[in-house]
Design an enzyme around this catalytic site. Structure first.
Site, mmCIF file in Angstrom:
data_model
loop_
_atom_site.group_PDB
_atom_site.id
_atom_site.type_symbol
_atom_site.label_atom_id
_atom_site.label_comp_id
_atom_site.label_asym_id
_atom_site.label_seq_id
_atom_site.Cartn_x
_atom_site.Cartn_y
_atom_site.Cartn_z
ATOM 1 N N ARG A 1 18.035 -41.199 -9.851
ATOM 2 C CA ARG A 1 16.782 -40.746 -9.475
ATOM 3 C C ARG A 1 15.717 -41.002 -10.512
ATOM 4 N NH1 ARG A 1 15.796 -34.153 -8.443
ATOM 5 N NH2 ARG A 1 13.467 -34.175 -8.661
ATOM 6 N N ASN B 1 18.360 -36.056 0.781
ATOM 7 C CA ASN B 1 16.834 -36.727 0.995
ATOM 8 C C ASN B 1 16.889 -38.260 0.718
ATOM 9 O OD1 ASN B 1 14.992 -35.184 1.239
ATOM 10 N ND2 ASN B 1 15.454 -34.087 -0.832
ATOM 11 N N CYS C 1 15.051 -29.214 5.887
ATOM 12 C CA CYS C 1 14.234 -29.162 4.518
ATOM 13 C C CYS C 1 13.850 -27.697 4.205
ATOM 14 C CB CYS C 1 12.826 -30.266 4.371
ATOM 15 S SG CYS C 1 11.767 -29.890 2.967
ATOM 16 N N ASP C 2 13.967 -27.518 2.837
ATOM 17 C CA ASP C 2 13.970 -26.246 2.559
ATOM 18 C C ASP C 2 12.482 -25.976 1.834
ATOM 19 O OD1 ASP C 2 13.699 -27.178 -0.282
ATOM 20 O OD2 ASP C 2 15.276 -26.141 -0.963
ATOM 21 N N HIS D 1 7.970 -33.510 4.277
ATOM 22 C CA HIS D 1 7.373 -33.398 2.960
ATOM 23 C C HIS D 1 5.766 -34.047 3.167
ATOM 24 C CE1 HIS D 1 11.131 -33.382 0.054
ATOM 25 N NE2 HIS D 1 11.079 -32.432 0.751
ATOM 26 N N TYR E 1 3.921 -31.346 -1.288
ATOM 27 C CA TYR E 1 4.155 -32.748 -1.396
ATOM 28 C C TYR E 1 3.103 -33.465 -1.140
ATOM 29 C CZ TYR E 1 9.373 -32.232 -2.423
ATOM 30 O OH TYR E 1 10.216 -31.903 -3.241
#
Ligand code: NAD
Ligand code: G6P
Ligand code: MN
Length: 441
Positions: free
Chosen positions: A93, A147, A169-170, A199, A264
Site C-alpha cells: 500500500r 479492496n 463498502c463501509d 468510491h 472519495y
C-alpha cells in the site's frame, strides 16, 4: 435459532478483532457456532488468533474458535466467509501511494494508479479464496469488503460470474451515520437513493420512513462544514487526515450541488489539491501502520501476555454491524435495504448494463435485488463512465497480460495528466509489484 459457521479470510487484518467484537455484540441477532480465521501469513494472524482465543474463551466459550493457514480446514463447513484480505499488505500500500506522488499524481489506496496497482494484486488473491470457498463449502456466501472493491467486483463478474460473492463498502454507511447526526435521526430510520461506482457516487435522496426528504437540510450543512460533525459518530475514519476528507466534501458539493457526494470523489475532482496536501515521505499507509496497526497488535500482545482479556481488550467496531445486517439478510431473508456493488442491468437506466455499480438493493436469501435509480445527469454519467472503463481495462489487462491495456487504463484515469506520465508510473509500478502481478507483455 440456527447457529452459523463463519470464516474470516484475512484473519490477520487490523479489522478482525473489531469485527469479532461486533459479532459478539450482535450474537442474539446472529448466533455463531464456529468461528475460524484464515490468512496466508500465519505469523501475523497468530498474534490476533492467540488473543481472540483467550477473549472468546472468556466471553463466548460456546463458540468453537480456531485459526489456520490451511484452506481445507478454513473453508470446510462454513456458511459465511467474511473477506478482507490485503494482497501485499501495508508494505505494498505504501508503494501504491508513494510511487504516483513522485510524479505529482494522487497516491491513494483505491483511487488512481495506486488503486489500479492494488487491483492487479487483489484479483488473484480474491479468485484464490473464492475457489477455496466453492470447493469446500459450495453453499457458502462470501461477504467481501477487500479492496479495491470496484475492480474486485468487476473481476468476479467476468471470471466467477456464478460465485456467491457480495461486494460491499463501509464508506456510505459511515457517511450516512454522519448525515443522520446532522439531522438528528437514527440512521436505521433513513432510506436513501444513491447511484455510482464504488468510491464514486452520490446520494440523490435521504428520507425518513414517513417520506420526509432531508437532502436540502443536509446540503445546507455540508455546504458549510462538509461531513464534519461535532460528536464522534464513527469508530473508523477519525484520524486527522480523515477529518480533512470529511471537510473536503464541502468543495465537492460546490462543484455539483444537486446531490450529496461520496468523499472519495475528491481524488478525481481535486487531484492537484490532494497532491499538494500529501506528504510523499509519510503517506496514509504510514499513518495506519503507526496508528491502527500498532494499536490493534499491541492490544493483542497484551491480552496474550496477561493471559486474559478482562484487564484490556479490543474495541467493538460498531459501524461494521452492517456486515451482520447483510449476513442476516441472506440467512433470514430479511429484505434489508442496503447499498451493494452489483451488475447494473438497468438499475441506472442510462448506464452500461454490464457495469458494476453501487446502488440500494433489497437483500434476501437469493442475494441483492437492485432498486432502479432512473436516469442520471450527463456530468455524473460522464465521470462515472470514464472511471468504469478504467476499471474494466484493469481486469482485461489482468486476464490478457497486456501492457498496452494497462497503460490505457492509467492514461484514462482522471487522476493522471498524460499518457507519458501514465507510462512512467506504470513502469515503476511493474518493478515494485514483481511477484504480485501477472507478467505483462
Ligand atoms: P491488513 O493488511 O491489516 O490485513 C489484511 C490481511 O490479509 C493480512 O493479514 C494479509 O496477510 C492477508 N492476506 C493477504 N493476501 C491474502 C490471501 N491471498 N489469502 C489470505 N489472506 C491474505 O489490512 P487492513 O487494513 O486490515 O484491510 C483489510 C482489507 O479490508 C483491505 O483490502 C482494505 O482495503 C479492506 N477494507 C475495505 C473496506 C470497505 O469499505 N470495503 C473498509 C475497510 C477495509
Ligand atoms: C473507507 C473505505 C475503505 C477503505 C478505508 C481506508 O472505510 O470505504 O474501502 O479501505 O476507508 O481506511 P484507512 O484507515 O485504512 O485509510
Ligand atoms: Mn470502501
Amino acid at each position: 435459532m440456527k447457529k452459523f459457521s463463519i470464516v474470516i479470510a484475512g484473519g490477520g487484518s487490523t479489522f478482525t478483532p473489531g469485527i469479532v467484537m461486533m459479532m459478539l455484540d450482535n450474537i442474539d441477532r446472529f448466533p455463531i457456532r464456529t468461528l475460524k480465521l484464515y490468512d496466508n501469513d500465519g505469523d501475523r494472524q497468530a498474534i490476533l488468533g492467540d488473543a481472540l482465543e483467550i477473549l472468546l474463551k472468556e466471553q463466548a466459550p460456546e463458540i468453537e474458535f480456531s485459526y489456520t493457514t490451511d484452506p481445507e480446514t478454513a473453508f470446510t463447513d462454513v456458511d459465511f466467509c467474511m473477506a478482507h484480505i490485503r494482497v501485499g499488505k501495508y508494505a505494498m500500500r505504501e508503494q501504491d501511494e508513494k510511487i504516483p506522488l513522485k510524479y505529482g499524481v494522487v497516491g491513494q489506496e483505491t483511487c488512481g494508479p495506486g488503486g489500479i496497482a492494488y487491483g492487479m494484486r487483489s484479483i488473484g488473491g480474491m479468485l484464490e479464496i473464492i475457489d477455496h470457498m466453492e470447493k469446500y463449502s459450495p453453499d457458502c456466501w462470501m461477504l467481501n469488503y477487500s479492496n479495491p472493491a470496484s475492480i474486485v467486483a468487476e473481476a468476479c463478474r467476468v471470471m466467477r460470474p456464478t460465485a456467491k460473492v457480495l461486494n460491499i463498502c463501509d464508506m456510505p454507511v459511515g457517511t450516512l451515520r454522519r448525515m443522520s447526526q446532522i439531522i438528528e435521526k437514527d440512521p436505521k430510520d433513513l432510506e436513501v437513493r444513491y447511484f455510482g461506482l464504488n468510491h464514486f457516487g452520490w446520494w440523490t435522496s435521504v428520507k425518513d420512513k414517513e417520506g420526509h426528504e432531508y437532502l436540502p437540510q443536509i446540503r445546507e450543512y455540508v455546504a458549510e462544514n462538509g461531513y464534519l460533525t461535532k460528536v464522534e459518530v464513527d469508530t473508523q475514519h477519525m484520524d486527522q487526515s480523515w477529518q480533512e476528507t470529511h471537510k473536503k466534501a464541502k468543495d465537492l458539493l460546490a462543484v455539483n450541488p444537486r446531490y450529496l457526494p461520496n468523499t472519495y470523489l475528491k481524488y478525481y475532482l481535486f487531484p492537484d489539491y490532494e497532491v499538494a496536501h500529501s506528504n510523499c515521505t509519510y503517506s496514509r499507509a504510514n499513518e495506519v501502520m503507526d496508528g491502527r496497526e500498532k494499536t490493534v497488535f499491541t492490544a493483542a500482545k497484551k491480552i496474550v501476555e496477561q493471559g486474559t482479556a478482562k484487564i484490556s481488550g479490543f474495541t467493538i467496531d460498531s459501524h461494521a454491524s452492517f456486515i451482520v445486517d447483510l449476513a442476516r439478510a441472506i440467512a433470514f431473508n430479511t429484505h434489508e435495504r442496503m447499498l451493494m456493488i452489483v451488475e447494473n442491468n438497468g438499475a441506472i437506466a442510462n448506464f452500461d448494463d454490464d457495469a458494476m455499480v453501487e446502488v440500494p438493493c433489497i437483500v434476501g436469501s437469493d442475494g441483492p435485488e437492485p432498486l432502479t435509480q432512473g436516469k442520471i445527469p450527463a456530468f455524473e454519467k460522464a465521470l462515472m463512465h470514464q472511471q468504469l472503463i478504467v476499471e474494466k481495462l484493469v481486469v482485461e489487462a489482468y486476464i490478457t497480460g497486456s501492457y498496452q491495456t494497462l497503460w490505457q487504463a492509467l492514461t484514462l484515469s482522471k487522476t493522471i495528466p498524460s499518457a507519458g506520465v501514465a507510462k512512467e508510473i506504470l513502469d515503476e509500478l511493474i518493478v515494485a509489484n514483481k511477484g504480485f502481478w501477472p507478467e505483462l507483455n
